[in-house]
Design a protein around this motif. Structure first.
Motif, short mmCIF file in Angstrom:
data_model
loop_
_atom_site.label_atom_id
_atom_site.label_comp_id
_atom_site.label_asym_id
_atom_site.label_seq_id
_atom_site.Cartn_x
_atom_site.Cartn_y
_atom_site.Cartn_z
N PRO A 51 45.61 39.89 46.65
CA PRO A 51 44.92 40.09 48.11
C PRO A 51 45.84 40.08 49.42
CG PRO A 51 44.21 37.86 46.83
CD PRO A 51 45.54 38.43 46.27
N THR B 229 38.09 48.74 49.28
CA THR B 229 38.40 47.75 50.25
C THR B 229 38.95 48.15 51.59
OG1 THR B 229 39.29 46.41 48.50
CG2 THR B 229 40.27 45.95 50.65
N GLU C 268 37.11 40.14 50.75
CA GLU C 268 37.53 39.63 49.46
C GLU C 268 36.35 38.71 48.84
OE1 GLU C 268 40.85 37.33 50.56
OE2 GLU C 268 42.21 39.22 50.41
N PRO D 181 35.78 41.19 45.11
CA PRO D 181 37.19 40.37 44.79
C PRO D 181 37.85 41.32 43.85
CG PRO D 181 35.33 39.47 43.77
CD PRO D 181 34.43 40.31 44.79
#
Length: 211
Positions: free
Chosen positions: A42, A64, A33, A37
């Protein structure tokens, strides 16, 4: 195109130190993160061994999942279910509850990758499902992503913990010289390990994503 993500820990009930595994996962997610980001909501633990989050794009979600896998130590592995569709909230006395087609698709995706892992593709860790009501373009994007993920997870699954660390660094342009200094090994050793593990293909694929 919202993407809901559900994550669970592989074999969590058989882990000798469940607390240590959770700490390692939390640390990996926090690192990703910071470095990328892109999450709208999240990834956060929900119940048991699961985490959930929401992303605004499929590429961001795919990036991610790769980085989390690369950041994790050998003591823990995760599955990732990505659901393409609408997300919403259901009002509750204890706070709004995430719900909607994207979450149903994410559950179907994680169930599918678990079945693949148990049967024909032990290296499978990530899958994408577009909800039935999504347009054809979303289903085609999910299909193409799954083709990529089958190959990507095979490569990442065969990497050592050190190779994953090196690959993570290369995804963000860290030089081999810098990686060698961090690992306390020679640049030649870094180069050989990256080449042997197929890291170049993983890094190139990461670079093609547009989170």
């Amino acid at each position: 195109m919202p993407v809901a993500m559900t994550v669970d820990i592989v074999g969590s009930r058989r882990l000798p130190d469940r607390d240590a595994a959770q700490r390692a996962l939390d640390d990996a997610v926090a690192r990703v993160e910071r470095d990328l980001p892109v999450a709208e909501r999240p990834l956060r633990p929900t119940v048991g061994d699961e985490l959930q989050g929401v992303f605004t794009s499929l590429d961001g979600a795919l990036a991610t999942t790769l980085l989390v896998q690369l950041a994790l130590p050998d003591i823990v592995q995760c599955r990732f279910g990505l659901g393409v569709g609408a997300t919403g909230l259901v009002a509750s006395a204890s706070g709004d509850i995430p719900d909607g087609p994207a979450w149903w698709a994410a559950r179907a995706a994680i169930d599918h990758v678990h079945a693949l892992e148990q049967r024909t593709v032990p290296s499978a860790r990530t899958w994408v499902v577009a909800h039935d009501e999504e347009p054809d373009a979303a289903h085609e994007a999910a299909r193409r992503a799954d083709l990529y993920l089958l190959a990507r997870d095979q490569l990442v699954g065969g990497m050592s913990e050190r190779a994953r660390r090196l690959t993570y660094g290369r995804c963000f342009g860290v030089t081999q010289r810098e990686l060698a200094a961090q690992e306390g090994i020679t640049q030649s050793a870094v180069s050989q390990l990256l080449a042997a593990s197929g890291a170049a293909a993983v890094v190139e694929g990461f670079g093609l994503l547009e989170p």
